[in-house]
Design an enzyme around this catalytic site. Structure first.
Site, PDB file in Angstrom:
ATOM      1  N   LYS A  52      57.197  32.564  52.841  1.00 51.97           N
ATOM      2  CA  LYS A  52      56.940  33.099  54.189  1.00 51.97           C
ATOM      3  C   LYS A  52      56.452  31.976  55.117  1.00 51.97           C
ATOM      4  O   LYS A  52      56.883  31.878  56.262  1.00 51.97           O
ATOM      5  CB  LYS A  52      55.912  34.241  54.116  1.00 51.97           C
ATOM      6  CG  LYS A  52      56.497  35.489  53.455  1.00 51.97           C
ATOM      7  CD  LYS A  52      55.470  36.584  53.206  1.00 51.97           C
ATOM      8  CE  LYS A  52      56.124  37.713  52.399  1.00 51.97           C
ATOM      9  NZ  LYS A  52      55.214  38.838  52.134  1.00 51.97           N
ATOM     10  N   GLN A  96      48.966  39.754  51.778  1.00 51.39           N
ATOM     11  CA  GLN A  96      49.919  39.842  50.680  1.00 51.39           C
ATOM     12  C   GLN A  96      49.424  40.832  49.626  1.00 51.39           C
ATOM     13  O   GLN A  96      48.271  40.779  49.200  1.00 51.39           O
ATOM     14  CB  GLN A  96      50.140  38.443  50.063  1.00 51.39           C
ATOM     15  CG  GLN A  96      51.233  38.385  49.012  1.00 51.39           C
ATOM     16  CD  GLN A  96      52.629  38.694  49.541  1.00 51.39           C
ATOM     17  OE1 GLN A  96      52.926  38.485  50.714  1.00 51.39           O
ATOM     18  NE2 GLN A  96      53.494  39.209  48.686  1.00 51.39           N
ATOM     19  N   ASP A 119      53.947  43.729  58.862  1.00 50.83           N
ATOM     20  CA  ASP A 119      54.528  44.303  57.643  1.00 50.83           C
ATOM     21  C   ASP A 119      54.986  45.749  57.870  1.00 50.83           C
ATOM     22  O   ASP A 119      55.746  46.300  57.067  1.00 50.83           O
ATOM     23  CB  ASP A 119      53.483  44.312  56.517  1.00 50.83           C
ATOM     24  CG  ASP A 119      53.659  43.161  55.538  1.00 50.83           C
ATOM     25  OD1 ASP A 119      54.806  42.779  55.284  1.00 50.83           O
ATOM     26  OD2 ASP A 119      52.640  42.665  55.034  1.00 50.83           O
TER      27      ASP A 119
END
Ligand code: GUN
Length: 279
Positions: A52, A96, A119
């Site tokens: 990422k 995460q 997200d």
């Protein structure tokens, strides 16, 4: 003969489009910063987070890295999120998953400002997806819709079957397919006679988390098969939830693992970061 849907190539094209857009934004004096938080040293998460950050660097998005120890308390993590929520220089916040067991994942997700939730996991964004409002959408299912569209596969009126009902993939996937006017069925661990349902699918999305679970006996001739799974097999090679060798000859198009859905998740995260500028 089946077509292999090349997620690596399509994601590269998207990243190049986003890179050009970020350059335009920079010329207007707008910059984008993504805060990336990882708690602990889960090896798979380390690889994902690394990828990422690499994508951010390529596109021209600043990534602010927060690598927290495994023992970090929930309170400490919530404090950091609160600080980032109030920082105008931070456009997106990504925590995460999975988090260590002593931290309540849902509490953490709901603490992220919905405007920075790139997200798409916050209830407000999930709700917006459900009722057709504006907001962020979970990256993996969003990437799958983009893969289908850019491969010339239409969804409207098709029988779409989703295997799996997770908050990150299965549920938002079913909502997105519905938004694209597909006829959607969701199967899960309690579904009876799964094969009788998957064999009706024109588009089958498999996110069940079991290595090579889906073989040719699940598939209607000519179906489009999308594999969300990623596992290591006995020989330490990557494989998906679909047994590619057995399933592919019966499909019209299929995603490989690796190089299918995976790279699209990151491309859509970058897309959401760019979108954050307008929210
Ligand atoms: N862990 C596995 N997939 C994801 C994802 O898409 N976002 C975050 N934050 N964590 C994950």
């Amino acid at each position: 003969m089946y077509k292999i849907i090349d997620g690596k190539k399509i994601s590269s094209e998207i990243k190049d489009e986003l890179k050009a857009r970020v350059a335009e934004l920079k010329a207007e004096g707008k910059s984008i910063a993504l805060a990336v938080i990882q708690v602990g040293n889960d090896p798979a998460s380390l690889v994902y987070v690394g990828n990422k950050k690499k994508a951010c660097a390529y596109i021209g998005i600043e990534s602010l890295s927060y690598e927290l120890q495994e023992q970090t308390t929930e309170e400490e993590l919530l404090k950091l999120i609160d600080k980032l929520n109030r920082d105008d220089k931070v456009n997106g916040i990504l925590v995460q998953l999975p988090l260590p067991e002593h931290i309540d994942e849902n509490k953490v997700i709901q603490a992220i400002s919905p405007k920075k939730d790139v997200d798409g996991f916050h209830m407000q964004n999930v709700g917006a997806l459900c009722v057709g409002g504006e907001g962020y959408v979970s990256c993996t299912p969003l990437g799958i819709i983009e893969l289908l569209k850019r491969s010339g596969i239409s969804i409207e009126g098709k029988n779409c079957v989703v295997l799996g009902r997770s908050n990150i993939v299965g549920k938002p996937m079913s909502l997105l397919l519905l938004r694209e006017n597909g006829t959607v069925t969701v199967c899960h661990s309690r579904t009876q006679d799964i094969k009788s349902i998957t064999r009706q699918a024109d588009i089958l999305v498999v996110a069940i988390g079991k290595p090579r679970f889906v073989d040719e006996t699940f598939i209607k001739e000519g179906a489009v098969v999308i594999d969300v799974g990623i596992h290591r097999n006995e020989e330490n090679k990557l494989c998906g939830d679909v047994d590619f060798e057995k399933a592919a000859p019966h499909a019209s198009a299929i995603t490989p693992v690796p190089g299918g859905v995976g790279p699209m998740t990151i491309a859509m995260l970058m897309n959401n970061c760019v979108k954050s500028v307008d929210l």
